[in-house]
Write a protein that holds these residues in place. Sequence first.
Motif, mmCIF file in Angstrom:
data_model
loop_
_atom_site.group_PDB
_atom_site.id
_atom_site.type_symbol
_atom_site.label_atom_id
_atom_site.label_comp_id
_atom_site.label_asym_id
_atom_site.label_seq_id
_atom_site.Cartn_x
_atom_site.Cartn_y
_atom_site.Cartn_z
ATOM 1 N N ASP A 1 -3.465 -8.337 -2.004
ATOM 2 C CA ASP A 1 -3.514 -6.874 -2.143
ATOM 3 C C ASP A 1 -3.710 -6.507 -3.609
ATOM 4 N N SER A 2 -4.787 -5.764 -3.905
ATOM 5 C CA SER A 2 -5.107 -5.465 -5.322
ATOM 6 C C SER A 2 -4.636 -4.066 -5.727
ATOM 7 N N ASN A 3 -4.248 -3.228 -4.754
ATOM 8 C CA ASN A 3 -3.887 -1.836 -5.148
ATOM 9 C C ASN A 3 -2.503 -1.432 -4.634
ATOM 10 N N ASP B 1 -0.886 -1.257 -1.962
ATOM 11 C CA ASP B 1 -0.546 -0.485 -0.741
ATOM 12 C C ASP B 1 0.003 -1.411 0.344
ATOM 13 N N GLY C 1 -3.792 -6.377 2.261
ATOM 14 C CA GLY C 1 -4.793 -7.189 1.555
ATOM 15 C C GLY C 1 -6.121 -6.432 1.542
ATOM 16 N N ASP C 2 -6.960 -6.741 0.558
ATOM 17 C CA ASP C 2 -8.223 -5.995 0.468
ATOM 18 C C ASP C 2 -9.321 -6.840 -0.193
ATOM 19 N N GLU D 1 -9.045 0.853 4.135
ATOM 20 C CA GLU D 1 -7.853 0.086 3.734
ATOM 21 C C GLU D 1 -8.265 -1.167 2.946
HETATM 22 CA CA CA Z 1 -4.601 -3.097 -0.680
#
Ligand code: CA
Length: 536
Positions: free
Chosen positions: A22-24, A26, A29-30, A75
């Motif tokens: 997850d880079s942001n 929330d 994972g993205d 997302e």
């Molecule tokens: Ca994310």
Amino acid sequence: MENTKLWQKGIVYQIYPRSFMDSNSDGIGDIQGIISKLDYLKVLGVDIIWLSPVYKSPNDDNGYDISDYMNINPEFGTMKDMDELIEKANQKGLRILMDLVINHTSDEHKWFIESQNPESEYRDYYIWKDKPNNWSGFFSGTTWEKKGDQYYLHLFSVKQPDLNWKNPKVMEEIQKVMHFWLKKGIYGFRCDVINIIYKSSLEDGKKSLILTGSEHYHSQEGCHKILKTLRTKVMDRYDAFTVGETVLVSTKQANDLILPERQELNMVFAFEHMETDQINNKWFKTKFKPNKFMKTISKWQEEAYWNANYLGNHDQPRSVSRFGDDQDYRVESAKMLAALNLTLKGTPYIFEGEEIGMTNGDFKSMDEYRDIESHRIYKLLKKFMIPKKIRFKMIQKTSRDNARTPMQWNKNGGFTQGEPWLKVNHNTNFINVEDSIEDPNSIYNYYRKLIDIRKNKNILINGSFKRLNTKNNIFIFSRYTKKGSVITVLNMSKKYKKCPIKLNGDILLSNYDRQDLSDIKLKPFEAIIIRKEGAL
Ligand code: CA
Ligand code: ISL
């Protein structure tokens, strides 16, 4: 014939994007998270990255319910992020394999929304009937949902209406989707439940414990025709490949899908070896039977034209917990399973976290689970008056969420700065990438050595397979060409065992620090890979 294509000599790594990185913050994972880990994958030595679906989806089945094939689930990020991932991966010599889910869409896809109007041109994109038949679904329960005056078919969840592949417009639409992605430079598709997409008839099925009605849609001639069209009209125009997810196939049915002259798929995921620890239904697990497992693997090695070799994925319990020992011999047994998977004939698939020996989740109650299938099965078991403790144990053993716990990057998890969408396993404090990279004896470093051997030994890419022992929980097989052979010796049990075959040759890799082969007693979950001159 030498196997020279990347999909024949390379190694695939499956990413479940929701759980990878997850880079942001929330908690989900993205794509930017995946981009940040491309170098990690490059160093591991894999070649192809299979992404579970990242398309627009209401996430009823975590992305396997697609509402727009040519748009990214916000997302996970944007189409710009996706283009960046494809470009950066290709620059690094990593290829992207997308997940093509064309048996069904989401009920929030515009086609299905339109289809609810009986006069609409989209009506026949789906399968409508005046009254339901007796087919049972993959997630248990009914497969028909009333909308207006008719019912629509959904072999999976009620939010996953089946597409009508008798309609040439569906064929046209999906070809557009495939070109859209292939033109972006991806390396092909993993095709979801691809051998059930054509329904020959909607008649009642023969009553059966699992999937009543499957005789009307399992591996039908119409399905072969569709696959041949997709191959000749689309796939063959690109440097790309397909791997089909094919439920309930025999080796014969697999070959009917993958033999070159069939012009359909390049390979398929079979399930027979993944059913050697259950009584006909995956929720009724039995003790794992290594002998049955190795005989099944050997049969597929001997009979299937090509194999997609795997021990885990986003639907299966974690391989070290299921086929190894995630308590006393987690490291040794995870290495033993890696030795199996990476010396077999065919394309090896590694599921995210297998390379560090991640285990099943440590869920303590049903409200910690997110998987729709697990919740539906739990309700069904309750209806059958299965006692609470037993039904929860059944979910703990088999739930798909076992494989979907967030990737364990460091002692504190390292997957997200936010609240993870699914609970991180507490054992991240000793099972994580950071520690694994540092530890020369880690499962991770064993995978790196094994991948290097796999990719630089022509015998392991092109050699024939010969089973040498498949009893007493000891699996010994050879891969050979006329120039020599590689022998894999696996003790698939926690007991010390006398090796049934005299071994000689050079030890390429041992998951203990074995130095020689003189009169050996195999240690618990011992794996030895031996190089021998001359064909065995
Ligand atoms: Ca994310
Ligand atoms: O769970 C399984 C493994 O035994 C299978 O029954 C699985 O549900 C089936 O093979 C279909 O799986 C695929 O299609 C589903 C999706 O939920 C799965 O994640 C996907 O792998 C519907 O798209």
